[in-house]
Design a protein around this motif. Sequence first.
Motif, PDB file in Angstrom:
ATOM      1  N   ASP A 203       0.829  -1.207   0.000  1.00  0.00           N
ATOM      2  CA  ASP A 203       0.000   0.000   0.000  1.00  0.00           C
ATOM      3  C   ASP A 203       0.864   1.258   0.000  1.00  0.00           C
ATOM      4  O   ASP A 203       0.540   2.241  -0.672  1.00  0.00           O
ATOM      5  N   SER A 206       2.137   1.814  -3.494  1.00  0.00           N
ATOM      6  CA  SER A 206       1.040   2.230  -4.374  1.00  0.00           C
ATOM      7  C   SER A 206       0.618   3.674  -4.144  1.00  0.00           C
ATOM      8  O   SER A 206       0.213   4.369  -5.083  1.00  0.00           O
ATOM      9  N   SER A 207       0.714   4.138  -2.901  1.00  0.00           N
ATOM     10  CA  SER A 207       0.227   5.476  -2.571  1.00  0.00           C
ATOM     11  C   SER A 207       1.285   6.560  -2.691  1.00  0.00           C
ATOM     12  O   SER A 207       0.955   7.745  -2.687  1.00  0.00           O
TER      13      SER A 207
END
Length: 226
Positions: A203, A206-207
């Motif tokens: 995550d 991805s962020s």
Amino acid sequence: MNQAFRDLFGAKVAGAVASAKALGQVDHSGLKGALREVLVRSLLRPFLPPSIGVGHGIVISAYDDQSTEQDIVIFNRASLPCILIDEESGLFPLESTLFTIEVKSRLNATELEKTHEKAARLEKLRHTPGETTPEHVIPCLFAFETDLVQKTDLHRYQELIGTSDPSIREICVVGQGRWFWTPQGWHHTPPTDTYSEVAGLIDGISSVYERVQATRSRPLLLNYVD
């Protein structure tokens, strides 16, 4: 939370961990390294957009600098082209490279120090000038297990670097936790039986990748070949 998604993700990580432990019994470092890299890429690729590539090799700059060999290179396909020797291995321009990940089956003090030295060398690569100050490649460390019992690998890393800023910016150890560095200090994702520490790593990548890429210049290919 989606129960089916959580269960499938947990099963995928558990399978990778079990395979890595089995590979740890194989007495061939090259084979172990290559297979562990494939295992980690199999966890990353399904959760990253098509514009983000995952490879293996050396990060280079337009000033004829280069990193040591990196287990995993996460790069922006829409930026400068990479020179690939095969489908995944090759040379990756610094302006295209977003993250690197060193992969360990079982982390120990020697491997941690080697990873720090590789990350420190990567920090020295020089970006081409742009309108903004470029955010550098984010070096990460992923380990399927550790030899530590009484303390965490973050504590071991802090003992190694003292008061200096870390060269490794993210550490994820299955069953121990995930730590990532910001100017405010280290932040922690604790481990869970559904591998929240691994989900946190994915995550985080991805962020953050769009933020990193937004600070980069896009030099001409001629900067690298002429």
